[in-house]
Design a protein around this motif. Structure first.
Motif, short mmCIF file in Angstrom:
data_model
loop_
_atom_site.label_atom_id
_atom_site.label_comp_id
_atom_site.label_asym_id
_atom_site.label_seq_id
_atom_site.Cartn_x
_atom_site.Cartn_y
_atom_site.Cartn_z
N ALA A 261 -3.76 -4.38 -9.21
CA ALA A 261 -2.74 -3.74 -8.37
C ALA A 261 -2.93 -2.24 -8.29
O ALA A 261 -2.45 -1.59 -7.36
N ALA A 262 -3.65 -1.68 -9.29
CA ALA A 262 -3.86 -0.23 -9.28
C ALA A 262 -5.16 0.15 -8.60
O ALA A 262 -5.51 1.32 -8.53
N GLN B 127 0.83 -1.20 0.00
CA GLN B 127 0.00 0.00 0.00
C GLN B 127 0.86 1.26 0.00
O GLN B 127 0.55 2.24 -0.70
N SER B 128 1.95 1.22 0.79
CA SER B 128 2.84 2.37 0.82
C SER B 128 3.48 2.59 -0.54
O SER B 128 3.59 3.73 -1.01
N ARG B 129 3.90 1.51 -1.18
CA ARG B 129 4.52 1.63 -2.50
C ARG B 129 3.52 2.16 -3.52
O ARG B 129 3.85 3.01 -4.36
N VAL C 55 4.23 -1.82 -9.17
CA VAL C 55 2.79 -2.05 -9.40
C VAL C 55 2.48 -3.55 -9.38
O VAL C 55 1.52 -3.99 -9.98
N ASP C 56 3.32 -4.33 -8.67
CA ASP C 56 3.12 -5.78 -8.52
C ASP C 56 3.14 -6.50 -9.85
O ASP C 56 2.47 -7.53 -10.02
N GLU D 23 1.55 6.45 -6.92
CA GLU D 23 0.46 7.35 -7.29
C GLU D 23 0.82 8.80 -6.98
O GLU D 23 0.50 9.71 -7.77
N GLY D 24 1.49 9.01 -5.86
CA GLY D 24 1.90 10.36 -5.53
C GLY D 24 2.89 10.91 -6.53
O GLY D 24 2.80 12.08 -6.94
#
Length: 596
Positions: free
Chosen positions: A594-595, A391-393, A570-571, A398-399
């Motif tokens: 993953a997104a 989630q952090s990644r 993004v896995d 996204e940031g």
């Protein structure tokens, strides 16, 4: 093998070998010195000599795998005291030796009884066992002193033509006969009592008790019956039947075999704890644990009560609390507490009381449960940590994507627009200068406009590299062909995503293609390249970039590492095939989930 253990094994082997030589020497020398008409049959003598060898062989096994040292030492002592009557012909002229041996020549029965009493745990189980052992030992000592102090020569002249007993203090044949018959009778009765206790215990016992003591009752009962029969024939002075004697020898020899089989079975039960760990290696699922443990211990009555920290009590997998004594025993069962290394309660295992005789097994079960719980906790913590990292990644990706889009908009709407306005004003100033006849100023302003246009072009390319506006407006279907058109190597593009994809996926795919085409242009020496993108039925974007260059691309190169990092974020997965001389193929798969 550790030096200490190796030394112990050598010592045990030497002891067993010496005792075997002693036993065979007594058997063979006695048979050879006995007159042919008095010699027993060769078959019987052979069987008689094999009995102590069986005990010694089982002593070696029990020494290695037994729960205690006492049984193996008793088996060695049995072989020493297994004195054939024919051996008294060898020592018949030693008045100081044969009385001592004759006083102990029936002690093998005492040793056999003790072996049975300590079966299978290796020590006495209750007060009754200790009483039986005390009576047997006391009667054996009384018989020994009766022989040494009261007889002149053995009552049976066939035993030996012995010289007088040097230890005799009184000639009381009636007293000795009473002690002799009493000792043999007590031995037969005690053997029957031991056999009966063991047999009743086996019949009434639970499945675990029966599986541990599954051979000994039969062997002991057969020996006790033949021993009682032999005592009766001795009392009425009749000749012993050879068939019964043979059965007796076989039954005696089966006692150590049964003992070793029992402890080997218990050892195998401990080995099955490894299977228990394999079954529960993913964590301590409570229902599965209780079921697997019952199967491992062969005890259908097993119950596992887990510590409920919220309510401060133990409860089973369904939440039913433990009732009764939570510290020790519950009826015919015992409770095994399992705690963490820090002393925190984990569970209580209710099991058949007979399994307390096999503490190594219970220790293995405790360790297995403790490790299983630790594995479950560690697995949960790792899964939580990985989810937090994922989630952090995703938030970081996204940031960064939002930051790039914002920066691209700021450059487009801010600096670019201002530079365009500045260019228009400079153009207007240059035209006015020429209209007023100031040609040198017009030329100077034209040069400044040219420099401004160059800077504006570089700024547009920079903004396009940060986040292409065409990707934002048209997605991969428009952005990838435009990107391929700027590559100096001809590129065939086939992009077939259905509709727009998540922004993170589109951005990742775009920059993967950009980095791959840049590597092709710099390093591959290719004359052609291919780019394809399609969405499969599982919701996975499959992206492929291929060239016909020299190949040999290294996954550890800076360009490939950058691609891998983007895909991992993004896995996604990446596969690189780059045999020398056969071009390079990069295949990337990005799950749309993953997104999400």
């Amino acid at each position: 093998m550790a030096p200490g253990r190796k030394g112990r094994i050598i010592k045990r082997t030497i002891v067993i070998t010496l005792v075997a030589v002693l036993s065979l020497s007594m058997e063979v020398s006695g048979w050879l010195i006995t007159s042919p008409e008095d010699r027993p049959e060769v078959s019987y003598t052979t069987l008689h000599s094999l009995v102590p060898l069986v005990f010694l062989a089982c002593a070696g096994v029990a020494w290695s795998i037994g729960p205690a040292k006492v049984p193996s030492r008793l088996m060695v002592a049995f072989a020493v005291l297994w004195i054939p009557l024919t051996f008294f012909h060898v020592v018949e002229n030693l008045g100081w030796l044969w009385p001592l041996l004759y006083g102990m020549h029936l002690w093998w029965g005492l040793i056999a009884g003790l072996i049975v009493l300590v079966y299978p745990r290796g020590w006495f189980g209750d007060r009754m066992d200790r009483w039986i052992a005390g009576i047997a030992l006391g009667s054996a000592v009384i018989y020994f002193f009766a022989v040494v102090l009261l007889i002149d020569v053995p009552a049976d002249p066939a035993t030996c033509d012995c010289v007088p007993n040097v230890y005799q203090v009184a000639d009381l044949p009636a007293l000795y006969t009473a002690v002799d018959y009493g000792f043999r009778g007590i031995g037969a009765v005690l053997a029957l009592v031991i056999a009966g206790r063991l047999l009743v215990r086996w019949v009434r016992g639970s499945v675990p008790a029966r599986t541990v003591a599954f051979l000994m009752p039969i062997a002991l009962f057969a020996w006790a019956v033949t021993l009682a029969w032999y005592a009766i024939t001795y009392a009425v002075k009749t000749t012993a039947d050879e068939v019964m004697l043979t059965i007796s020898l076989v039954a005696i020899a089966s006692i150590p075999v049964s003992f070793v089989a029992g402890i080997a079975h218990a050892r195998n039960m401990r080995a099955r704890v490894a299977d228990l760990m394999r079954i529960t290696r993913e964590g301590a699922d409570r229902g599965l644990w209780a079921e697997s443990l019952a199967r491992t211990l062969r005890d259908a009555s097993v119950r596992v009560y887990w510590w409920d920290e919220e309510h401060g009590r133990y409860a089973d997998a369904s939440g039913e609390p433990l009732e009764g004594d939570a510290a020790g025993q519950v009826g015919q069962h015992s409770l095994l507490p399992v705690v963490s290394p820090t002393g925190i309660p984990i569970a209580l295992i209710r099991h058949d009381k007979v399994l307390t005789d096999n503490m190594r097994l219970l220790d293995g079960v405790s360790s297995a449960l403790r490790l299983s719980v630790d594995n479950g906790r560690l697995r949960s913590e790792i899964e939580r940590t990985l989810e937090q990292v994922r989630q952090s990644r995703s938030r970081i990706v996204e940031g960064a994507e939002k930051a790039r889009r914002q920066l691209e908009r700021d450059l487009h709407d801010g600096a670019q627009q201002q530079l365009v306005s500045l260019g228009m004003r400079l153009r207007l100033a240059a035209n006015q200068a020429r209209d007023r006849g100031v040609e040198p100023l017009g030329v100077e302003l034209d040069g400044t406009i040219t420099m401004l246009n160059t800077a504006l072009k570089e700024l547009r390319e920079l903004a396009h590299g940060i986040h292409p506006s065409l990707l934002t407006s048209g997605g991969l279907a428009l952005a990838v062909p435009e990107l391929a058109g700027r590559c100096p190597v001809p590129v065939v593009v086939e992009v077939q995503p259905e509709g727009r994809l998540p922004a993170v996926v589109e951005s990742t795919a775009y920059f993967v293609v950009a980095e791959a085409l840049a590597n092709i242009a710099k390093h591959s020496k290719a004359t052609r390249a291919w780019v394809r993108a399609n969405l499969d039925e599982r919701g996975v974007l499959e992206l492929g970039v291929r060239d016909n260059g020299i190949g040999g691309a290294s996954p550890a190169g800076s360009g490939m590492v950058g691609i891998s990092d983007r895909v991992d974020a993004v896995d996604g997965t990446i596969t690189v095939e780059s045999p020398p001389g056969a071009g390079t193929t990069i295949t990337v798969r990005i799950p749309l989930a993953a997104a999400g």
